[in-house]
Write a protein that holds these residues in place. Structure first.
Motif: not given
Lengths: 222, 216
Positions: B24, B32, B200-202, B211, B215
């Motif tokens: 990451l 995040v 953003r999101q993971v 990702e 993701a």
């Protein structure tokens, strides 16, 4: 560093004042042990007076186990141990702060028990200075070693049962030295109590030093 | 500049691999969202970033400090609010706040601002922490973290137990922190709530971090 030591010690003592575990549980336990020793020796006043030094220090050490366990469990509750790790406090300050608080509690306990043996066992006192200095030096040793071994077992399951197994052998020299010094102060043993006091002081200094150095690594591993 | 840089990180909890090759990169000022099922490794990832979790294999740095050798420095620069509040039940709210503020080197003014920020009722200051509700404890823990002004916020289910006002405070905390240049990692199951306030999101799944299209 001194302010950090006082911060930790003040916090532990404040928690103790609120919870009153030491006052309501540890002191009564220690007094009960003294009374049981009296029953076991058939309340023979001459025998009790002769063995008062040893009985007294065994009672102090047994009660200290409870106080040490309590001191460690303060940090377990809701992750406070991790909070201390993430704070800006030096591990030596944390160790010394917790040791100071434990020593203060044990001193109170030791003085109450001292009154107990003087009244219950009718023990005579020849040298008050030696008696009090021995109490202070031995309690510092017990508090320092207890804080160190408490940190060693922090986060361990079955800590309550492992702590006595590890700590009692370490405290054996304190029981021996303090009993001899008390024996001299109470006139029941022909020995040089002041040299035993010196040994107790050395033990206390050693554990304060080792604890200050090792506490950081022990906190990491907990 | 990378604030979080993890490469093939493996973390074992006993024999169980909580993270099994996590990679990451998070830049300064970024927020995040970490999503994923229970037991996926989200909390372990946050504890790792806080310097509380030992790394078995892999390399990485947090705020430029090595994850293997400089965990002690990392811990002092991050603010972690996890499942446990780190509060002492027998102390009052005020005593807890003052103790932890001094421990994390926050000034009384920074503590006051944090209390205002989390809108902690001043009447609770003399109430033992054991009598607080879960939401009040959570606000107190967030105030402790806010007082230290961390460069990296690590929030594990920060909305849990909070009322609507508290949830709004957490949302603004995230946006304000990133606006001020701090970095935020949020682990949450409340995706609809958190998505709008993060960059953003993971997804954390099976000890790995996915990702982009993976993701979702």
């Amino acid at each position: 560093m001194l302010s950090d030591v006082l911060l930790i010690a003040g916090k532990d003592l404040r928690v103790e004042l609120r919870s009153r575990i030491a006052l309501n549980q540890v002191v009564p336990f220690a007094l009960l042990v003294l009374v049981l020793f009296g029953f076991a020796l058939d309340a023979d006043s001459s025998t009790l007076a002769t063995f008062t030094p040893g009985l007294y220090w065994v009672a102090v050490v047994l009660a200290a186990l409870l106080a040490v366990h309590r001191s460690v469990s303060l940090e377990d509750g809701d992750g406070a141990d991790e909070g201390l790790l993430m704070s800006g406090l030096h591990p030596a300050s944390v160790f010394l702060g917790k040791a100071v608080a434990l020593i203060a509690e044990l001193l109170l306990l030791a003085l109450v028990l001292l009154g107990g043996v003087l009244i219950l066992y009718g023990a005579p006192v020849d040298d008050v200075t030696l008696l009090l200095l021995t109490t202070v030096a031995a309690v510092i040793g017990v508090g320092a070693a207890g804080t160190l071994y408490g940190a060693l077992l922090s986060g361990q399951r079955a800590r309550e049962t492992i702590l006595p197994i590890l700590l009692l052998p370490v405290l054996a020299p304190v029981v021996i030295g303090a009993s001899r010094a008390f024996g001299d102060a109470m006139g029941s043993v022909a020995t040089d109590g002041w040299s035993w006091l010196l040994s107790l002081t050395g033990f206390a200094m050693l554990y304060l030093a080792v604890g200050s150095v090792a506490h950081g690594a022990l906190m990491e591993e907990a | 500049m990378s604030v979080v840089s993890l490469r093939n990180i493996v973390v074992l909890l006993g024999q169980f691999p909580a993270l099994s090759g996590a990679t990451l990169e998070v830049q300064a000022g970024e927020s995040v969202l970490l999503q994923g099922p229970n037991g996926a490794g989200k909390s372990t990832l946050l504890r790792l970033c806080a310097g509380l979790q030992r790394v078995e294999r892999g390399d990485g740095s947090i705020l430029g400090h090595d994850l293997h050798r400089e965990r002690r420095i990392i811990r002092r620069r991050v603010g972690l609010v996890g499942h446990r509040t780190m509060l002492y039940d027998d102390l009052t709210t005020g005593e807890n706040l003052r103790f932890w503020a001094r421990a994390v080197r926050a000034t009384p003014e920074e503590l006051d601002q944090a209390i205002e920020r989390m809108q902690i009722d001043r009447r609770l200051m003399d109430v033992p922490t054991r009598q607080l509700s879960a939401g009040q404890r959570r606000r107190t823990a967030l105030a402790v973290a806010a007082a230290r002004r961390p460069e990296l916020w690590l929030l594990d289910e920060p909305h849990a137990g909070l009322d609507q006002a508290g949830r709004d405070i957490v949302d603004s905390l995230i946006t304000d922190a990133t606006a001020a240049g701090a970095t935020v990692l949020v682990a949450s199951h409340e995706l609809d709530r958190v998505r709008p306030v993060v960059d953003r999101q993971v997804t954390v799944a099976g000890g790995l971090i996915l990702e982009g299209a993976d993701a979702v």
